[in-house]
Scaffold this motif. Structure first.
Motif, mmCIF file in Angstrom:
data_model
loop_
_atom_site.group_PDB
_atom_site.id
_atom_site.type_symbol
_atom_site.label_atom_id
_atom_site.label_comp_id
_atom_site.label_asym_id
_atom_site.label_seq_id
_atom_site.Cartn_x
_atom_site.Cartn_y
_atom_site.Cartn_z
ATOM 1 N N ALA A 97 0.812 -1.220 0.000
ATOM 2 C CA ALA A 97 0.000 0.000 0.000
ATOM 3 C C ALA A 97 0.846 1.270 0.000
ATOM 4 C CB ALA A 97 -0.931 0.002 1.204
ATOM 5 N N THR A 98 1.992 1.243 0.669
ATOM 6 C CA THR A 98 2.820 2.454 0.742
ATOM 7 C C THR A 98 3.481 2.794 -0.583
ATOM 8 O OG1 THR A 98 4.728 1.210 1.549
ATOM 9 C CG2 THR A 98 3.301 2.223 3.205
ATOM 10 N N HIS A 99 3.511 1.859 -1.516
ATOM 11 C CA HIS A 99 4.097 2.146 -2.826
ATOM 12 C C HIS A 99 3.116 2.875 -3.745
ATOM 13 C CE1 HIS A 99 7.263 -0.555 -1.490
ATOM 14 N NE2 HIS A 99 8.004 -0.024 -2.439
ATOM 15 N N VAL A 100 1.834 2.846 -3.416
ATOM 16 C CA VAL A 100 0.785 3.609 -4.090
ATOM 17 C C VAL A 100 0.813 3.429 -5.616
ATOM 18 C CG1 VAL A 100 -0.441 5.814 -4.120
ATOM 19 C CG2 VAL A 100 1.109 5.319 -2.250
ATOM 20 N N ILE A 101 0.972 2.186 -6.068
ATOM 21 C CA ILE A 101 0.906 1.874 -7.491
ATOM 22 C C ILE A 101 -0.130 0.752 -7.629
ATOM 23 C CG2 ILE A 101 2.199 1.202 -9.554
ATOM 24 C CD1 ILE A 101 4.763 1.998 -8.031
ATOM 25 N N PRO A 102 -1.399 1.119 -7.858
ATOM 26 C CA PRO A 102 -2.477 0.131 -7.816
ATOM 27 C C PRO A 102 -2.240 -1.108 -8.690
ATOM 28 C CG PRO A 102 -3.401 2.324 -7.923
ATOM 29 C CD PRO A 102 -1.910 2.466 -8.110
ATOM 30 N N VAL A 103 -1.729 -0.927 -9.890
ATOM 31 C CA VAL A 103 -1.538 -2.069 -10.784
ATOM 32 C C VAL A 103 -0.497 -3.058 -10.248
ATOM 33 C CG1 VAL A 103 0.218 -1.027 -12.286
ATOM 34 C CG2 VAL A 103 -1.380 -2.698 -13.224
ATOM 35 N N LEU A 104 0.399 -2.576 -9.409
ATOM 36 C CA LEU A 104 1.461 -3.427 -8.865
ATOM 37 C C LEU A 104 1.156 -3.978 -7.477
ATOM 38 C CD1 LEU A 104 4.692 -1.494 -9.946
ATOM 39 C CD2 LEU A 104 3.645 -3.489 -11.015
ATOM 40 N N LEU A 105 -0.005 -3.668 -6.928
ATOM 41 C CA LEU A 105 -0.325 -4.109 -5.566
ATOM 42 C C LEU A 105 -0.168 -5.613 -5.356
ATOM 43 C CD1 LEU A 105 -3.312 -1.876 -4.429
ATOM 44 C CD2 LEU A 105 -0.996 -1.903 -3.524
ATOM 45 N N ILE B 3 13.965 -1.121 -16.856
ATOM 46 C CA ILE B 3 13.423 0.108 -17.436
ATOM 47 C C ILE B 3 14.450 0.770 -18.343
ATOM 48 C CG2 ILE B 3 12.629 2.454 -16.904
ATOM 49 C CD1 ILE B 3 11.318 1.193 -14.367
ATOM 50 N N PHE B 4 15.698 0.833 -17.912
ATOM 51 C CA PHE B 4 16.766 1.435 -18.716
ATOM 52 C C PHE B 4 16.929 0.694 -20.039
ATOM 53 C CE2 PHE B 4 21.267 1.671 -19.952
ATOM 54 C CZ PHE B 4 21.407 3.036 -20.090
ATOM 55 N N VAL B 5 16.973 -0.625 -19.996
ATOM 56 C CA VAL B 5 17.119 -1.428 -21.217
ATOM 57 C C VAL B 5 15.908 -1.240 -22.124
ATOM 58 C CG1 VAL B 5 17.229 -3.799 -22.095
ATOM 59 C CG2 VAL B 5 18.698 -3.105 -20.202
ATOM 60 N N ALA B 6 14.712 -1.258 -21.544
ATOM 61 C CA ALA B 6 13.497 -1.085 -22.343
ATOM 62 C C ALA B 6 13.484 0.271 -23.044
ATOM 63 C CB ALA B 6 12.262 -1.241 -21.467
ATOM 64 N N LEU B 7 13.888 1.306 -22.345
ATOM 65 C CA LEU B 7 13.927 2.637 -22.951
ATOM 66 C C LEU B 7 14.972 2.714 -24.062
ATOM 67 C CD1 LEU B 7 13.500 4.931 -19.820
ATOM 68 C CD2 LEU B 7 11.842 4.537 -21.657
ATOM 69 N N ASN B 8 16.115 2.080 -23.867
ATOM 70 C CA ASN B 8 17.173 2.122 -24.876
ATOM 71 C C ASN B 8 16.866 1.238 -26.089
ATOM 72 O OD1 ASN B 8 19.091 4.026 -23.955
ATOM 73 N ND2 ASN B 8 19.588 2.629 -22.299
ATOM 74 N N MET B 9 15.959 0.294 -25.936
ATOM 75 C CA MET B 9 15.540 -0.554 -27.064
ATOM 76 C C MET B 9 14.281 0.001 -27.722
ATOM 77 S SD MET B 9 16.229 -4.343 -25.501
ATOM 78 C CE MET B 9 15.639 -5.153 -26.980
ATOM 79 N N ASN B 10 13.865 1.193 -27.291
ATOM 80 C CA ASN B 10 12.658 1.855 -27.788
ATOM 81 C C ASN B 10 11.420 0.985 -27.639
ATOM 82 O OD1 ASN B 10 13.983 4.243 -28.562
ATOM 83 N ND2 ASN B 10 14.700 3.251 -30.426
ATOM 84 N N LEU B 11 11.367 0.212 -26.570
ATOM 85 C CA LEU B 11 10.177 -0.575 -26.282
ATOM 86 C C LEU B 11 9.144 0.332 -25.629
ATOM 87 C CD1 LEU B 11 11.814 -3.793 -24.797
ATOM 88 C CD2 LEU B 11 10.909 -3.468 -27.100
ATOM 89 N N PRO B 12 7.883 0.152 -25.979
ATOM 90 C CA PRO B 12 6.844 1.004 -25.360
ATOM 91 C C PRO B 12 6.662 0.654 -23.891
ATOM 92 C CG PRO B 12 5.834 -0.676 -26.721
ATOM 93 C CD PRO B 12 7.331 -0.800 -26.919
ATOM 94 N N ILE B 13 6.663 1.664 -23.072
ATOM 95 C CA ILE B 13 6.416 1.482 -21.639
ATOM 96 C C ILE B 13 5.063 2.150 -21.369
ATOM 97 C CG2 ILE B 13 7.158 2.018 -19.309
ATOM 98 C CD1 ILE B 13 10.009 1.941 -20.286
ATOM 99 N N THR B 14 4.093 1.328 -21.018
ATOM 100 C CA THR B 14 2.739 1.850 -20.787
ATOM 101 C C THR B 14 2.405 1.771 -19.312
ATOM 102 O OG1 THR B 14 1.757 -0.309 -21.167
ATOM 103 C CG2 THR B 14 1.966 1.130 -23.087
ATOM 104 N N ARG B 15 1.383 2.484 -18.951
ATOM 105 C CA ARG B 15 0.957 2.511 -17.556
ATOM 106 C C ARG B 15 0.092 1.360 -17.250
ATOM 107 N NH1 ARG B 15 0.394 8.387 -15.142
ATOM 108 N NH2 ARG B 15 2.365 9.149 -15.851
#
Length: 85
Positions: free
Chosen positions: A27-35, A73-85
């Motif tokens: 709960a303290t991480h406040v990221i509902p999809v990751l709960l 996340i760093f690898v995904a961004l450098n491979m131009n992979l889409p990062i969605t919410r």
């Protein structure tokens, strides 16, 4: 009265301490999809504490998990992979 409350709190062990701790951790991480995933991580970290008797193992495991997340996340961004919410 306070001594009774302290004794009751100290008697909590195992699952009675791990599950609420994991829920608070998630709960303290406040990221509902990751709960759900964070709840499982909280169980692992609380179990590591119960097993070792030291907070340092949980701190190390949490640091490793965060480091892995940053690397992914760093690898995904450098491979131009889409990062969605």
């Amino acid at each position: 009265w306070l001594t009774g409350v302290q004794t009751c709190a100290l008697s909590f062990s195992g699952v009675f301490a791990i599950l609420p701790s994991a829920a608070i951790f998630a709960a303290t991480h406040v990221i509902p999809v990751l709960l759900p995933a964070l709840f499982v991580v909280g169980i692992v970290l609380a179990t590591a504490y119960e097993w070792s008797g030291s907070l340092w193992l949980s701190i190390l495991l949490h640091s490793l998990q965060n480091s892995l997340a940053v690397i992914v996340i760093f690898v995904a961004l450098n491979m131009n992979l889409p990062i969605t919410r």
